[in-house]
Scaffold this motif. Sequence first.
Motif, PDB file in Angstrom:
ATOM      1  N   ASP A 147      43.482  25.670  35.914  1.00 58.17           N
ATOM      2  CA  ASP A 147      42.964  25.314  34.488  1.00 58.17           C
ATOM      3  C   ASP A 147      44.275  25.222  33.721  1.00 58.17           C
ATOM      4  O   ASP A 147      45.093  24.681  32.416  1.00 58.17           O
ATOM      5  N   GLU A 154      38.079  29.500  27.574  1.00 58.94           N
ATOM      6  CA  GLU A 154      37.752  29.352  28.662  1.00 58.94           C
ATOM      7  C   GLU A 154      36.853  30.440  29.520  1.00 58.94           C
ATOM      8  O   GLU A 154      37.960  30.623  29.813  1.00 58.94           O
ATOM      9  N   ASP A 193      28.580   9.104  32.747  1.00 66.81           N
ATOM     10  CA  ASP A 193      29.151   7.766  34.073  1.00 66.81           C
ATOM     11  C   ASP A 193      28.295   8.142  34.963  1.00 66.81           C
ATOM     12  O   ASP A 193      28.653   7.152  35.645  1.00 66.81           O
ATOM     13  N   LEU A 194      27.678   9.603  35.833  1.00 68.48           N
ATOM     14  CA  LEU A 194      27.780   9.622  37.306  1.00 68.48           C
ATOM     15  C   LEU A 194      26.146   9.257  37.281  1.00 68.48           C
ATOM     16  O   LEU A 194      25.202   9.135  37.936  1.00 68.48           O
ATOM     17  N   ASP A 198      38.591  14.255  43.638  1.00 67.62           N
ATOM     18  CA  ASP A 198      39.142  13.289  42.706  1.00 67.62           C
ATOM     19  C   ASP A 198      41.117  13.657  42.694  1.00 67.62           C
ATOM     20  O   ASP A 198      41.449  15.402  42.760  1.00 67.62           O
ATOM     21  N   LEU A 254      30.873  26.046  36.928  1.00 64.14           N
ATOM     22  CA  LEU A 254      32.358  25.182  38.498  1.00 64.14           C
ATOM     23  C   LEU A 254      32.585  24.161  38.025  1.00 64.14           C
ATOM     24  O   LEU A 254      31.061  23.293  38.776  1.00 64.14           O
ATOM     25  N   LYS A 283      34.602  21.613  31.866  1.00 63.63           N
ATOM     26  CA  LYS A 283      35.269  22.599  30.876  1.00 63.63           C
ATOM     27  C   LYS A 283      36.722  22.084  30.784  1.00 63.63           C
ATOM     28  O   LYS A 283      37.042  22.130  28.958  1.00 63.63           O
ATOM     29  N   GLY A 312      33.778  15.066  28.513  1.00 69.07           N
ATOM     30  CA  GLY A 312      33.916  16.160  27.449  1.00 69.07           C
ATOM     31  C   GLY A 312      34.393  15.121  26.065  1.00 69.07           C
ATOM     32  O   GLY A 312      34.772  15.681  25.596  1.00 69.07           O
TER      33      GLY A 312
HETATM   34  N1  GTP Z   1      32.804  11.166  36.977  1.00 68.96           N
HETATM   35  C1  GTP Z   1      33.344  12.160  36.046  1.00 68.96           C
HETATM   36  N2  GTP Z   1      33.780  13.375  36.036  1.00 68.96           N
HETATM   37  C2  GTP Z   1      34.213  14.264  35.659  1.00 68.96           C
HETATM   38  C3  GTP Z   1      33.911  14.573  34.211  1.00 68.96           C
HETATM   39  N3  GTP Z   1      33.806  15.370  33.570  1.00 68.96           N
HETATM   40  C4  GTP Z   1      35.196  16.092  34.162  1.00 68.96           C
HETATM   41  N4  GTP Z   1      35.076  15.548  35.627  1.00 68.96           N
HETATM   42  C5  GTP Z   1      36.121  15.694  36.671  1.00 68.96           C
HETATM   43  O1  GTP Z   1      35.177  17.282  37.741  1.00 68.96           O
HETATM   44  C6  GTP Z   1      36.322  17.887  37.691  1.00 68.96           C
HETATM   45  C7  GTP Z   1      36.062  19.069  37.483  1.00 68.96           C
HETATM   46  O2  GTP Z   1      36.257  19.086  35.943  1.00 68.96           O
HETATM   47  P1  GTP Z   1      36.980  20.239  34.654  1.00 68.96           P
HETATM   48  O3  GTP Z   1      37.650  19.672  33.654  1.00 68.96           O
HETATM   49  O4  GTP Z   1      37.865  21.679  35.921  1.00 68.96           O
HETATM   50  O5  GTP Z   1      35.618  21.212  35.126  1.00 68.96           O
HETATM   51  P2  GTP Z   1      35.937  23.024  34.699  1.00 68.96           P
HETATM   52  O6  GTP Z   1      34.160  23.591  34.635  1.00 68.96           O
HETATM   53  O7  GTP Z   1      36.920  23.550  34.341  1.00 68.96           O
HETATM   54  O8  GTP Z   1      35.582  23.874  36.761  1.00 68.96           O
HETATM   55  P3  GTP Z   1      36.364  25.162  36.394  1.00 68.96           P
HETATM   56  O9  GTP Z   1      37.273  25.727  35.914  1.00 68.96           O
HETATM   57  O10 GTP Z   1      36.855  24.988  37.981  1.00 68.96           O
HETATM   58  O11 GTP Z   1      34.771  25.776  36.736  1.00 68.96           O
HETATM   59  C8  GTP Z   1      37.792  16.934  38.106  1.00 68.96           C
HETATM   60  O12 GTP Z   1      37.340  16.084  38.274  1.00 68.96           O
HETATM   61  C9  GTP Z   1      37.557  16.556  36.605  1.00 68.96           C
HETATM   62  O13 GTP Z   1      38.115  15.049  36.314  1.00 68.96           O
HETATM   63  C10 GTP Z   1      33.097  13.219  33.887  1.00 68.96           C
HETATM   64  O14 GTP Z   1      32.337  13.629  32.636  1.00 68.96           O
HETATM   65  N5  GTP Z   1      32.637  11.674  34.781  1.00 68.96           N
END
Ligand code: GTP
Length: 356
Positions: free
Chosen positions: A47, A100, A185-186, A321, A14, A18, A215
Amino acid sequence: MSAKIPATVVTGFLGAGKTTLIRHMLENAKGKRIALIINEFGDLGVDGDILKGCGIETCTEEDVVELSNGCICCTVADDFIPTMEMLLGRDNPPDHIVIETSGLALPQPLVRAFNWPGISTKVTVDSVVTVVDGKAVSAGQFAHNVAAVDAQRKLDDNLDHETPLAELFEDQIACADMIVVNKTDLLAEGEADHLRAVLKAEARKGVQVVTSTMGALPVSVLLGQRIGAENDLDARHEVHHHHHDHDDDHHHDDHDHEHSHGHDEFESFVVELGEIEDANAFAEKVADVIRAHDILRLKGFAAIQGKPMRLTLQAVGPRVDTYFDRPFGTAPRLTRLVVIGQAGLKHAEIDAALRA
Ligand SMILES: Nc1nc2c(ncn2[C@@H]2O[C@H](COP(=O)(O)OP(=O)(O)OP(=O)(O)O)[C@@H](O)[C@H]2O)c(=O)[nH]1
């Protein structure tokens, strides 16, 4: 017979990134026709909404298909296979399919579905890409299995104190052909390289481990790996076999596995609110509620007074965010959030706290 259409499975816990990775890929696909299948946990289709609203020319709404909720292994026949058949049967079939998975799903049952008759002759799993939240891992969220566990596990094959989260993570790693350590970046200097090395040791032989921010990987790195993951499923077997009841010989099937620590251990619900007065204050409130209730993931859209645009909210742990993504148009000006956590979330309390 024409060549099989390649399909890439994007998995990862989560909030690992992705959707962000897929979005970047679509923006850089240079005319490649990519169809997306999304299996989300939760009721909102956030998503799908983010990806459909991406405004990328080559990505039309009909190219984004959402599976109904639930773990893929239970809905393969009713949902996944018909969806694949629909995509494959189009006059203008896609060049590549990207799937996904829900952040709480094991990828193995999905890969297994590619051996179904009627599917196996037409599509192949190009690769399984596992996205890892570098920040969460280095903060110790999955430290149990990642950092230095290797030696420990070899000594004690009956380790029986891992959390469902750690197991899910480990199974997602075990199935990967490529691991993406995201959110670099973090991370502090050197941390990303350290994580890469640790994950490389954890993964199967030959698995590539790369790092990224938001990503952002070249499409040529992600797609076209030509692995055929459905043909070597045995190598990707779930790491943990000892948690199962009645499983002395360790020959359970994945179906049991998924249920023992798949979706059942987690839950989600939707909170619906009216217009919000102040975006920043609301984001802070959301962060407080997440901290107070151990919420894993929260995402959705908010209507802010006086703003024609929808505010997208994305929280992974207490980091929230927000950004305005697009006008509400004719859609009702409501605030809707999906709350995801381990089973036992206090719905009424969380709901009340978000309304307060
Ligand atoms: N600082 C930072 N934030 C990121 C990065 N990649 C993604 N995010 C943030 O992390 C949060 C989750 O990103 P998603 O791409 O929605 O993650 P996901 O894996 O699809 O999440 P689920 O579908 O809920 O499992 C969002 O607020 C993004 O903007 C990154 O490389 N750096």
